[in-house]
Design a protein around this motif. Structure first.
Motif, mmCIF file in Angstrom:
data_model
loop_
_atom_site.group_PDB
_atom_site.id
_atom_site.type_symbol
_atom_site.label_atom_id
_atom_site.label_comp_id
_atom_site.label_asym_id
_atom_site.label_seq_id
_atom_site.Cartn_x
_atom_site.Cartn_y
_atom_site.Cartn_z
ATOM 1 N N GLU A 64 21.027 37.083 31.175
ATOM 2 C CA GLU A 64 21.248 35.666 30.504
ATOM 3 C C GLU A 64 21.421 36.052 29.054
ATOM 4 O OE1 GLU A 64 17.870 33.243 30.941
ATOM 5 O OE2 GLU A 64 18.233 33.063 33.145
ATOM 6 N N GLN A 65 22.299 35.092 28.311
ATOM 7 C CA GLN A 65 22.766 35.458 26.901
ATOM 8 C C GLN A 65 21.637 34.962 26.082
ATOM 9 O OE1 GLN A 65 26.387 33.902 26.114
ATOM 10 N NE2 GLN A 65 26.544 34.751 24.055
ATOM 11 N N LYS A 66 21.377 35.677 25.203
ATOM 12 C CA LYS A 66 20.501 35.156 24.098
ATOM 13 C C LYS A 66 20.717 35.117 22.686
ATOM 14 C CE LYS A 66 17.133 35.784 27.288
ATOM 15 N NZ LYS A 66 16.400 34.496 27.898
ATOM 16 N N LEU A 68 16.727 38.965 40.218
ATOM 17 C CA LEU A 68 17.931 38.325 40.796
ATOM 18 C C LEU A 68 19.050 39.224 41.090
ATOM 19 C CD1 LEU A 68 18.157 35.578 37.861
ATOM 20 C CD2 LEU A 68 17.633 35.231 40.201
ATOM 21 N N ILE A 69 18.949 40.487 40.823
ATOM 22 C CA ILE A 69 19.928 41.508 41.283
ATOM 23 C C ILE A 69 20.320 41.344 42.670
ATOM 24 C CG2 ILE A 69 20.604 43.826 41.507
ATOM 25 C CD1 ILE A 69 20.787 42.991 38.697
ATOM 26 N N ASN A 70 19.325 41.206 43.464
ATOM 27 C CA ASN A 70 19.773 40.935 45.251
ATOM 28 C C ASN A 70 20.460 39.689 45.143
ATOM 29 O OD1 ASN A 70 18.260 43.565 45.570
ATOM 30 N ND2 ASN A 70 16.302 42.334 46.031
ATOM 31 N N THR A 71 20.449 38.669 44.853
ATOM 32 C CA THR A 71 20.954 37.436 44.711
ATOM 33 C C THR A 71 22.282 37.682 44.060
ATOM 34 O OG1 THR A 71 18.962 36.274 44.163
ATOM 35 C CG2 THR A 71 21.178 35.139 44.058
ATOM 36 N N GLU A 115 32.779 33.296 37.763
ATOM 37 C CA GLU A 115 32.291 32.353 38.640
ATOM 38 C C GLU A 115 30.874 32.343 38.324
ATOM 39 O OE1 GLU A 115 33.409 29.933 40.360
ATOM 40 O OE2 GLU A 115 35.714 30.773 40.007
ATOM 41 N N ILE A 116 30.134 33.257 37.937
ATOM 42 C CA ILE A 116 28.711 33.313 37.872
ATOM 43 C C ILE A 116 28.157 32.453 36.925
ATOM 44 C CG2 ILE A 116 28.560 35.267 36.134
ATOM 45 C CD1 ILE A 116 26.377 34.710 39.414
ATOM 46 N N PRO A 117 28.722 32.065 35.801
ATOM 47 C CA PRO A 117 28.158 31.258 35.046
ATOM 48 C C PRO A 117 27.856 29.739 35.639
ATOM 49 C CG PRO A 117 29.828 32.279 33.679
ATOM 50 C CD PRO A 117 29.937 32.873 35.097
ATOM 51 N N VAL A 118 28.982 29.449 36.802
ATOM 52 C CA VAL A 118 28.986 28.135 37.081
ATOM 53 C C VAL A 118 27.727 28.259 38.445
ATOM 54 C CG1 VAL A 118 30.282 26.590 38.719
ATOM 55 C CG2 VAL A 118 31.339 27.810 36.747
ATOM 56 N N LEU A 119 27.734 29.250 38.938
ATOM 57 C CA LEU A 119 26.831 29.362 40.084
ATOM 58 C C LEU A 119 25.354 29.663 39.802
ATOM 59 C CD1 LEU A 119 28.833 31.866 42.300
ATOM 60 C CD2 LEU A 119 28.765 29.410 42.561
ATOM 61 N N MET A 120 25.331 30.110 38.649
ATOM 62 C CA MET A 120 23.832 30.629 37.969
ATOM 63 C C MET A 120 23.798 30.392 36.671
ATOM 64 S SD MET A 120 22.418 33.475 40.690
ATOM 65 C CE MET A 120 20.756 33.166 40.393
ATOM 66 N N ASN A 121 22.526 30.590 36.044
ATOM 67 C CA ASN A 121 22.407 30.526 34.607
ATOM 68 C C ASN A 121 22.635 31.955 34.123
ATOM 69 O OD1 ASN A 121 22.069 29.970 31.889
ATOM 70 N ND2 ASN A 121 19.690 29.682 32.210
ATOM 71 N N ALA A 122 23.757 32.449 34.310
ATOM 72 C CA ALA A 122 23.966 33.781 33.895
ATOM 73 C C ALA A 122 25.221 33.942 33.396
ATOM 74 C CB ALA A 122 23.968 34.792 35.018
#
Length: 250
Positions: A54-56, A73-76, A144-151
């Motif tokens: 996550e961006q800080k 969350l790595i497994n996810t 795609e990951i910013p849309v799917l999760m808060n990363a």
């Protein structure tokens, strides 16, 4: 009485059937070499690494609990990378002639223990295709990951690169030959003992001595064929000779 087999008996059987054992081993090695070098299609592997967290902000410190949460969350993330959400777009961008499950079988995702670095490896019969797929997966995941999760902080650490002379990962010719050698030896030794067990004929004086359990005191040598031709046996001649002897005595 139970029969026991000594080491000397085992060595004797191996020595006796050595030609069979060596022949089967050589045949196994030849078959493994032909299949590995000329029949099986080489498979190449390309890998890329990405970092996900996550961006800080500059003033916000990273707490240990947050690091542990990212690690969990790595497994996810691993499942997301191999999901149709990512792979469908990869197939569309590269115009691949394969389905999502087929592409998923070519991909392996892993991460170093206690690390947020994800390694994506792709296997393909064409090295350049493996490189393109690996890099495209990383790019699509980054989008795609910013849309799917808060990363929203995905960094591609080491993209896959094209090499002039890449080495394939499958098949492992030396490993296949080594396995074939072991299989050939085991099969050869097994058949040697099986033939020895089924063979009940007596061929040598040692076989007779072992079968009867008594020592051999003499051997009757065969009469050479030349000697038989020189002095052929004739019942009539022997009969006439004995008759003439009786007449002389009378």
């Amino acid at each position: 009485m139970e029969e026991t087999i000594s080491l000397q008996d085992i060595l004797k059987v191996i020595k006796k059937r050595l030609f069979l054992i060596v022949s089967l081993t050589i045949i196994s090695v030849i078959i493994a070499s032909v299949v590995s070098y000329f029949i099986l299609t080489p498979v190449y592997q390309a890998s890329t690494q990405i970092l996900v967290n996550e961006q800080k902000s500059e003033t916000e410190s990273i707490q240990s609990q947050e690091i542990q949460a990212n690690l969990q969350l790595i497994n996810t993330y691993n499942e997301i990378i191999k999901s149709p959400v990512i792979l469908d777009k990869v197939i569309e961008r590269l115009d691949l002639n394969q389905t999502t499950p087929q592409l998923s079988e070519q991909i392996s995702v892993s991460n170093v223990e206690e690390s947020q670095v994800i390694s994506i490896s792709v296997e393909d019969e064409q090295y350049f295709e493996a490189v393109n797929i690996a890099n495209t997966i990383a790019e699509v995941f980054q989008e795609e990951i910013p849309v799917l999760m808060n990363a929203n902080n995905v960094t591609i650490l080491s993209p896959a690169v094209h090499l002039e002379n890449p080495s394939h990962v499958k098949p492992n010719e030396l490993m296949n030959i080594a396995i074939a050698t072991m299989i050939g030896l085991l099969v050869g030794v097994g058949l040697a003992f099986l033939r020895e067990y089924l063979d009940t004929t007596i061929k040598t004086e040692q076989d007779a001595e072992e079968l009867l359990g008594i020592p051999i005191i003499g051997i009757v040598s065969p009469i050479p064929e030349k000697e038989l031709n020189k002095r052929p046996y004739s019942p009539n001649s022997e009969l006439s000779r004995s008759k003439s002897r009786r007449e002389k005595l009378v």
